[in-house]
Design a protein around this motif. Structure first.
Motif, PDB file in Angstrom:
ATOM      1  N   VAL A   1       0.801  -1.272  -0.076  1.00 51.36           N
ATOM      2  CA  VAL A   1       0.028   0.092   0.001  1.00 51.36           C
ATOM      3  C   VAL A   1       0.739   1.225  -0.050  1.00 51.36           C
ATOM      4  CG1 VAL A   1      -1.586   1.197   1.355  1.00 51.36           C
ATOM      5  CG2 VAL A   1      -1.943  -1.309   1.148  1.00 51.36           C
ATOM      6  N   LYS A   2       0.322   2.230  -0.956  1.00 51.28           N
ATOM      7  CA  LYS A   2       1.247   3.582  -0.959  1.00 51.28           C
ATOM      8  C   LYS A   2       0.135   4.594  -0.699  1.00 51.28           C
ATOM      9  CE  LYS A   2       4.665   2.062  -4.214  1.00 51.28           C
ATOM     10  NZ  LYS A   2       5.812   1.885  -3.304  1.00 51.28           N
ATOM     11  N   LEU A   3      -0.170   4.709   0.581  1.00 49.89           N
ATOM     12  CA  LEU A   3      -0.817   5.802   1.118  1.00 49.89           C
ATOM     13  C   LEU A   3      -0.128   6.995   2.093  1.00 49.89           C
ATOM     14  CD1 LEU A   3      -4.292   3.897   2.021  1.00 49.89           C
ATOM     15  CD2 LEU A   3      -4.070   5.637   0.299  1.00 49.89           C
ATOM     16  N   ARG A   4      -0.775   8.239   2.192  1.00 45.38           N
ATOM     17  CA  ARG A   4      -0.170   8.969   3.067  1.00 45.38           C
ATOM     18  C   ARG A   4      -0.744   8.696   4.559  1.00 45.38           C
ATOM     19  NH1 ARG A   4       3.842   8.310   2.720  1.00 45.38           N
ATOM     20  NH2 ARG A   4       4.348  10.388   3.960  1.00 45.38           N
ATOM     21  N   PRO A   5      -0.144   8.154   5.528  1.00 43.91           N
ATOM     22  CA  PRO A   5      -0.842   7.781   6.539  1.00 43.91           C
ATOM     23  C   PRO A   5      -1.228   9.264   7.342  1.00 43.91           C
ATOM     24  CG  PRO A   5       1.480   7.041   6.967  1.00 43.91           C
ATOM     25  CD  PRO A   5       1.085   7.499   5.362  1.00 43.91           C
ATOM     26  N   ASN A   6      -0.339  10.151   6.998  1.00 43.13           N
ATOM     27  CA  ASN A   6      -0.693  11.435   8.017  1.00 43.13           C
ATOM     28  C   ASN A   6      -1.735  12.465   7.312  1.00 43.13           C
ATOM     29  OD1 ASN A   6       0.851  10.810  10.075  1.00 43.13           O
ATOM     30  ND2 ASN A   6       2.683  11.645   9.077  1.00 43.13           N
ATOM     31  N   MET A   7      -2.375  11.821   6.051  1.00 43.25           N
ATOM     32  CA  MET A   7      -3.047  12.720   5.375  1.00 43.25           C
ATOM     33  C   MET A   7      -4.624  12.169   5.739  1.00 43.25           C
ATOM     34  SD  MET A   7      -1.362  13.753   2.007  1.00 43.25           S
ATOM     35  CE  MET A   7      -2.621  13.742   0.891  1.00 43.25           C
ATOM     36  N   SER A   8      -5.743  12.904   5.651  1.00 42.44           N
ATOM     37  CA  SER A   8      -7.183  12.256   5.638  1.00 42.44           C
ATOM     38  C   SER A   8      -7.391  11.392   4.590  1.00 42.44           C
ATOM     39  CB  SER A   8      -8.087  13.338   6.087  1.00 42.44           C
ATOM     40  OG  SER A   8      -8.333  14.160   4.755  1.00 42.44           O
ATOM     41  N   LEU A   9      -8.483  10.569   5.058  1.00 39.85           N
ATOM     42  CA  LEU A   9      -8.889   9.941   3.833  1.00 39.85           C
ATOM     43  C   LEU A   9      -9.502  10.642   2.767  1.00 39.85           C
ATOM     44  CD1 LEU A   9      -9.082   7.660   6.370  1.00 39.85           C
ATOM     45  CD2 LEU A   9     -11.178   6.965   5.044  1.00 39.85           C
ATOM     46  N   LEU A  10      -9.990  11.643   2.931  1.00 45.35           N
ATOM     47  CA  LEU A  10     -10.455  12.725   2.084  1.00 45.35           C
ATOM     48  C   LEU A  10      -9.430  13.258   1.118  1.00 45.35           C
ATOM     49  CD1 LEU A  10     -13.182  13.859   1.161  1.00 45.35           C
ATOM     50  CD2 LEU A  10     -12.491  15.854   2.365  1.00 45.35           C
ATOM     51  N   ASP A  11      -8.201  13.735   1.816  1.00 39.48           N
ATOM     52  CA  ASP A  11      -7.061  14.016   1.050  1.00 39.48           C
ATOM     53  C   ASP A  11      -6.334  13.127   0.328  1.00 39.48           C
ATOM     54  OD1 ASP A  11      -7.257  16.762   1.598  1.00 39.48           O
ATOM     55  OD2 ASP A  11      -5.861  16.578   3.539  1.00 39.48           O
ATOM     56  N   ASN A  12      -6.310  11.716   0.885  1.00 38.21           N
ATOM     57  CA  ASN A  12      -5.603  10.805   0.006  1.00 38.21           C
ATOM     58  C   ASN A  12      -6.526  10.657  -1.446  1.00 38.21           C
ATOM     59  OD1 ASN A  12      -3.199   9.121   0.889  1.00 38.21           O
ATOM     60  ND2 ASN A  12      -4.469   9.778   2.965  1.00 38.21           N
ATOM     61  N   VAL A  13      -7.753  10.624  -1.300  1.00 38.96           N
ATOM     62  CA  VAL A  13      -8.434  10.355  -2.398  1.00 38.96           C
ATOM     63  C   VAL A  13      -8.420  11.643  -3.162  1.00 38.96           C
ATOM     64  CG1 VAL A  13     -10.933   9.658  -3.132  1.00 38.96           C
ATOM     65  CG2 VAL A  13     -10.164   8.674  -1.162  1.00 38.96           C
ATOM     66  N   ALA A  14      -8.713  12.561  -2.789  1.00 40.65           N
ATOM     67  CA  ALA A  14      -8.650  13.923  -3.415  1.00 40.65           C
ATOM     68  C   ALA A  14      -7.285  13.719  -4.253  1.00 40.65           C
ATOM     69  CB  ALA A  14      -8.536  15.313  -2.544  1.00 40.65           C
ATOM     70  N   LEU A  15      -6.028  13.252  -3.832  1.00 42.74           N
ATOM     71  CA  LEU A  15      -4.784  13.420  -4.646  1.00 42.74           C
ATOM     72  C   LEU A  15      -5.015  12.638  -6.039  1.00 42.74           C
ATOM     73  CD1 LEU A  15      -1.655  13.859  -4.318  1.00 42.74           C
ATOM     74  CD2 LEU A  15      -1.579  11.684  -3.563  1.00 42.74           C
ATOM     75  N   GLY A  16      -6.060  11.669  -5.981  1.00 43.77           N
ATOM     76  CA  GLY A  16      -6.193  10.870  -7.151  1.00 43.77           C
ATOM     77  C   GLY A  16      -6.764  11.591  -8.246  1.00 43.77           C
ATOM     78  N   THR A  17      -7.208  13.111  -7.875  1.00 44.29           N
ATOM     79  CA  THR A  17      -7.907  13.943  -8.965  1.00 44.29           C
ATOM     80  C   THR A  17      -6.746  14.984  -9.672  1.00 44.29           C
ATOM     81  OG1 THR A  17      -8.319  15.820  -7.556  1.00 44.29           O
ATOM     82  CG2 THR A  17      -9.897  14.218  -7.726  1.00 44.29           C
ATOM     83  N   HIS A  18      -5.581  14.591  -9.176  1.00 46.77           N
ATOM     84  CA  HIS A  18      -4.337  15.481  -9.776  1.00 46.77           C
ATOM     85  C   HIS A  18      -4.381  15.659 -11.102  1.00 46.77           C
ATOM     86  CE1 HIS A  18      -0.654  17.453  -8.866  1.00 46.77           C
ATOM     87  NE2 HIS A  18      -0.332  17.280 -10.058  1.00 46.77           N
ATOM     88  N   LEU A  19      -4.755  14.500 -11.966  1.00 43.24           N
ATOM     89  CA  LEU A  19      -4.426  14.465 -13.467  1.00 43.24           C
ATOM     90  C   LEU A  19      -5.866  14.973 -14.016  1.00 43.24           C
ATOM     91  CD1 LEU A  19      -6.122  12.000 -14.126  1.00 43.24           C
ATOM     92  CD2 LEU A  19      -4.016  10.672 -13.855  1.00 43.24           C
ATOM     93  N   ARG A  20      -6.879  15.345 -13.226  1.00 42.36           N
ATOM     94  CA  ARG A  20      -8.042  16.105 -13.846  1.00 42.36           C
ATOM     95  C   ARG A  20      -8.097  17.579 -13.501  1.00 42.36           C
ATOM     96  NH1 ARG A  20     -12.785  12.327 -11.568  1.00 42.36           N
ATOM     97  NH2 ARG A  20     -13.794  13.329 -13.143  1.00 42.36           N
TER      98      ARG A  20
END
Ligand code: ADP
Ligand code: MG
Length: 591
Positions: free
Chosen positions: A427-446
């Motif tokens: 798993v490559k998540l950022r443990p110190n970021m919220s779930l919301l921020d981790n998922v929001a990172l996924g929108t980077h390319l959009r």
């Protein structure tokens, strides 16, 4: 960082800072001015070293470049200090860009070492250029004027310094909670994580490096026109180490730590300068020793710094609830390929690791709207196959076509942008970021807001779209109720599900999942299976590696079986289960 600023706390601190000159003597005001100027440098360092993990022993050199640039332009050519500010920022920004391009690709200990090298060399440069006064430096630098008002008096410039500090804190806070900020906060997770959401870790790091240098430049400019005299020594590597000490003692994970850290270190330095001469005539040397001892004690006892203690006493306000986001227009979606058309074709893929052939002449294809399972014993080459088709690894031979396009030699982030999103076996998540921020990172390319738009909050509309999208994906994966929890607080199995959420936020047409059900309990596996089937109904194509045979047999439309790097069989779950070669391969293994 996950919460919003508490406006009462900020209001209180601002009132205290505004009122301080009324109660402090001239010495106290000058000390506060020094603290404010240092805080600007440390703010950059907290982001660069504390948050992104790139240690810089050369930050004082940027302060120096700016101080000398403005000092020289205003003394030798009589320009206004305000022109000097622009000049200083341009020169420092250009220097940071050049140095960053040369050094930021260095990994491990090489980056900190190289920062020492350029810290030393730039300092030597100041001491050897005739026009910059060599070791005697530049004197008679003009004070700042605001229209007709001179800011020569420490009490007058106090307000300018602290106004700038306030604005810099606001900019940095905005930046850290923006699209660029999420990428910056993910840098510690490695370049593979960033590339999987379409971001270029090197460019993210470079933009942060330049931003931190520009904060140092403003500090250098203020320094030059407040002290009105500059020489090389305040910009040497020792000064850089002191800035690092400030960042660490304040708390490297928090922007407010920059204020606290520079306050603590500079106050302590002054106290030591008063006290140490009582003990020895060589007080100055003891100061260095005292600081070293404090530094080591801090690293032993209080890694979180002052903010580490303080943040236990107050909690940040949580971000807005999703109801706030109902009127937001959704992020644009990519057109999905026609259902049933070929979306992915792997042709004779080969991957060597030295003498080992991890993937040996494997071919298969995936049609849009299918769920395809890739199975095989441990070490069969499944993860390597995924790494080949997502661009993490380059193929030794063969080709991969995605939506009719040859993607064999494209970099990982380009492939992500074309519409392949993935999760990782490890798993490559950022443990110190919220779930919301981790998922929001996924929108980077959009999305597109960079450092400037993020820092100036010109990205409000986009941020609302991102938050709405992240909530939508969290709902899809059944974790919306934990949106503001830290990802690290989830059990490992659930973290894998969260990674699917991040992948979905990229709006992929092909989702590549490496053992997503590992670590889940039976009920959770069922929920995951249901979710994946719903995704397929929504038009997402899924390629999945999974060891749990019951789970995978019920889920997939077709199976590709690998063994020792080669493709063994391909077919329906029923046919594969009945195949003798598959049974032989699994004998004593999983099934
Ligand atoms: P699976 O995912 O099917 O369990 P992998 O694709 O992880 O298998 O590994 C296939 C083979 O390749 C294994 O023998 C593994 O040790 C080897 N391998 C995987 N990655 C590397 C690498 N980066 N360097 C060297 N060998 C590797
Ligand atoms: Mg694997």
């Amino acid at each position: 960082m996950n919460g919003r600023l508490d406006y009462r706390l900020i209001g209180g601190v601002s009132v205290v800072i505004a009122a301080l000159p009324a109660v402090l003597g001239t010495f106290g005001v000058s000390l506060m001015n020094d603290i404010g100027i240092s805080a600007l440098v440390v703010l950059g360092l907290v982001m660069l070293t504390g948050i992104s993990g790139a240690t810089s022993f050369g930050q004082a050199a940027f302060v120096g470049i700016a101080a000398y640039a403005s000092g020289w332009l205003t003394t030798a050519h009589g320009f206004s200090p305000w022109i000097g500010l622009l000049f200083a920022m341009a020169i420092t920004g250009a220097a940071a860009l050049a140095i960053g391009m040369l050094t930021l690709r260095l990994g491990g200990h090489y980056l900190p070492l190289s920062t020492i090298a350029w810290g030393l060399s730039i300092n030597l440069l100041f001491g050897n250029i005739e026009a910059l006064g060599r070791h005697t430096g530049l004197a008679n630098i003009p004070p700042l004027y605001l229209g007709p008002w001179s800011l020569m008096d420490p009490r007058a410039i106090y307000y300018l310094i602290w106004l700038i500090v306030g604005l810099a804190c606001l900019f940095s806070h905005n930046l850290m909670t923006s699209r660029s900020g999420r990428a910056i906060r993910s840098l510690r997770g490695g370049s593979m994580l960033l590339a999987s959401v379409g971001a270029d870790a090197y460019r993210v790091r470079l933009s942060l490096f330049v931003t931190a240098a520009l904060l140092a430049a403003v500090a250098g400019w203020l320094y030059a026109h407040t002290n009105r005299f500059i020489s090389p020594s305040p910009f040497d590597v020792r000064a850089s180490i002191e800035y690092l000490l400030m960042a660490i003692s304040g708390g490297v994970g928090h922007l407010a730590g920059a204020l606290l850290g520079s306050g603590l270190v500079l106050t302590l330095k002054n106290v030591l300068q008063d006290v140490l001469p009582f003990f020895s005539k060589n007080g100055g040397q003891f100061e260095t020793i005292a600081f070293s001892v404090i530094f080591i004690l801090l690293l032993h006892r209080a890694r979180g710094g002052a903010m580490g203690f303080i943040s236990r006493w107050f909690t940040l306000r949580p971000p807005p609830a999703p109801g706030f986001l109902t009127d937001v227009s959704p992020l644009p979606r990519r057109p999905l390929p026609a259902r049933g058309s070929e979306i992915l074709r792997v042709e004779n893929a080969v991957k060597h690791f030295g003498g080992l052939v991890a993937v040996n002449d494997v071919s298969f294809s995936v049609n849009s709207g299918e769920i395809i399972g890739l199975i095989g014993p441990n070490g069969a080459g499944k993860s390597t196959m995924f790494n080949l088709l997502t661009g993490v690894l380059q193929m030794s031979a063969g080709a991969v076509h995605f939506c009719g396009r040859d993607i064999s030699s494209l970099p990982q982030r380009t492939i992500a942008r074309l519409g392949i999103a993935r999760t990782f076996q490890h798993v490559k998540l950022r443990p110190n970021m919220s779930l919301l921020d981790n998922v929001a990172l996924g929108t980077h390319l959009r999305t597109g807001a960079g450092v400037l738009r993020g820092g100036l909050r010109l990205n409000r509309q986009e941020e609302r779209q991102i938050a709405a999208e992240a909530y939508r994906q969290l709902e899809r994966i059944g974790l919306a109720d934990k949106a503001h929890k830290l990802a690290g607080s989830l059990p490992l199995g659930t973290q894998r599900v969260l990674e699917i959420g991040r992948a979905l936020a990229a709006d992929p047409s092909l989702l590549v999942l490496d053992e997503p059900a590992a670590g889940l309990r039976q009920k959770e596996k069922q929920a995951l299976g249901d979710m994946l089937r719903r995704l397929r109904d929504d038009g997402v194509t899924i390629l999945i590696v999974e060891h749990d045979m019951d789970f995978v047999m019920k889920l997939v439309d077709r199976l590709v079986v690998m063994n020792f790097g080669s493709k063994l069989v391909e077919g329906s779950p029923f046919a594969v289960r009945a195949d003798e070669r598959v049974q032989a391969a699994y004998l004593g293994s999983v099934a």
